[in-house]
Design an enzyme around this catalytic site. Structure first.
Site, PDB file in Angstrom:
ATOM      1  N   SER A 152      79.363  90.519   6.997  1.00 50.13           N
ATOM      2  CA  SER A 152      78.893  90.248   5.631  1.00 50.13           C
ATOM      3  C   SER A 152      79.282  88.839   5.214  1.00 50.13           C
ATOM      4  CB  SER A 152      79.545  91.244   4.670  1.00 50.13           C
ATOM      5  OG  SER A 152      79.383  90.812   3.333  1.00 50.13           O
ATOM      6  N   TYR A 165      87.363  93.964   1.988  1.00 53.46           N
ATOM      7  CA  TYR A 165      86.061  94.024   2.673  1.00 53.46           C
ATOM      8  C   TYR A 165      85.822  92.747   3.491  1.00 53.46           C
ATOM      9  CZ  TYR A 165      80.922  94.624   2.813  1.00 53.46           C
ATOM     10  OH  TYR A 165      79.612  94.747   3.194  1.00 53.46           O
ATOM     11  N   LYS A 169      85.333  92.483   7.442  1.00 54.08           N
ATOM     12  CA  LYS A 169      84.041  92.015   7.973  1.00 54.08           C
ATOM     13  C   LYS A 169      84.201  90.792   8.874  1.00 54.08           C
ATOM     14  CE  LYS A 169      80.968  94.913   6.461  1.00 54.08           C
ATOM     15  NZ  LYS A 169      80.478  95.917   7.436  1.00 54.08           N
TER      16      LYS A 169
END
Ligand code: NAI
Length: 303
Positions: A152, A165, A169
């Site tokens: 991401s 996150y 990622k």
């Protein structure tokens, strides 16, 4: 040329909704037999419902394809093993693993509970590790495998409130960079997709002006190609959104070379910073030893 997956067995994790569902439908529509993994549950990873995976299996079967459901969490090692076993027990092989499952637990870093950090890393990074490690011996024995991980821009560029996150990622990119090398002689190719698509996860986060074009099904052709026999790249990051596809790579500046036989002061580093950070003619990232012999030869430090 039509790209197909007849006789290929695929796993798509988190395939009960959003992007994973589209990946699974596309692969199945071209002949792949697909394990639709999804425990169901919320965007935050709470709750569970077998109906998520069951619905997608029913869609594939209704369209004339072959699919089986698995309801395990990728974040649990035994669960991940069971996902791989579902494919191997039913169809005797495993050719394709799309690590897509994901959740969000956003909060600015100073307010984030470490348990929420750990859980997001557990799902995205360790879930990808668990599934890929369970798939690896099967793919090595077959001398064939296609692994896709999902990264991401929250990792590659960063995003406020997504330290957990973003870290996870980026972690999956480190994983495929190394696996690219370990898988090469076994015809196992490992690549990443960096999507942007309108799903329940992103509905409220994406710009309104382009929302209608961010169709999840427009990410899947790139994922499906990375999973195909025709795929001939490994260790790449493909960005895909609204019909746009591109590759993401690191670059490196030419930088400076001081004489390593002399002390380097903090001030020398500070003064050289404009040149160190000058990316006007960037080169592909090739590591700290890039051209080092040439540089040291040029200043007479090696022959
Ligand atoms: P989504 O929320 O629609 O789908 C994610 C699916 O993963 C859900 O069906 C969920 O039940 C499943 N899942 C959650 N935890 C799981 C676990 N422990 N084990 C197995 N399955 C689990 O979200 P979306 O957007 O389809 O996300 C798919 C992937 O793409 C995620 O990895 C996400 O981080 C990534 N991504 C999505 C972007 C977007 O714009 N939609 C942007 C960048 C990355």
């Amino acid at each position: 040329m039509t790209i197909r997956y007849d006789d290929r067995v695929a796993i798509v994790t988190g395939a009960g909704a959003g992007l994973g569902r589209e990946h699974a439908l596309l692969l199945a529509s071209r002949g792949a037999r697909v394990v639709v993994n999804d425990p169901g549950g919320s965007v935050e990873g709470t709750g569970s419902a077998n109906s998520a995976a069951d619905r997608v299996v029913a869609e594939i079967v209704a369209a004339g394809g072959e699919a089986v459901a698995n309801y395990a969490s990728v974040a649990d090692r035994e669960g991940a093993n069971s996902i791989i076993a579902t494919a191997v027990d039913k169809w005797g092989r495993l050719d394709i693993l799309v690590n897509n499952a994901g959740i969000l637990r956003d909060k600015s870093f100073h307010k984030m509970e470490i348990s929420d950090f750990e859980f997001v890393v557990q799902v995205h990074l360790m879930g990808t590790v668990f599934c890929t490690q369970a798939a690896w011996p099967v793919m090595r024995a077959q001398k064939y495998g296609r692994v896709v991980v999902t990264t991401s821009i929250s990792g590659t560029l960063g995003n406020f409130g997504q330290t957990n996150y973003g870290a996870a990622k980026m972690g999956v990119l480190g994983l495929i960079n190394c696996l690219r090398q370990e898988g090469a002689s076994y015809n196992i190719l490992t690549n990443a997709i960096s999507p942007a698509a309108r799903t329940r996860m992103t509905e409220a986060l994406l710009p309104e002006s382009v929302l209608e074009w961010l169709k999840p099904e427009l990410v899947s052709p790139a994922v499906a190609w990375l999973c195909s026999e025709e795929c001939n790249i490994s260790g790449e990051v493909i960005a895909a959104s609204a019909g746009s596809y591109s590759v993401v790579r690191y670059v490196q500046s030419d930088g400076v070379q001081f004489d390593p036989g002399e002390p380097v002061t903090i001030e020398m580093f500070a003064e050289a910073l404009p040149k160190i950070t000058d990316l006007s003619s960037p080169e592909p990232h090739a590591g700290n030893l890039r051209k080092l012999e040439d540089r040291l030869r040029a200043i007479g430090r090696i022959k």
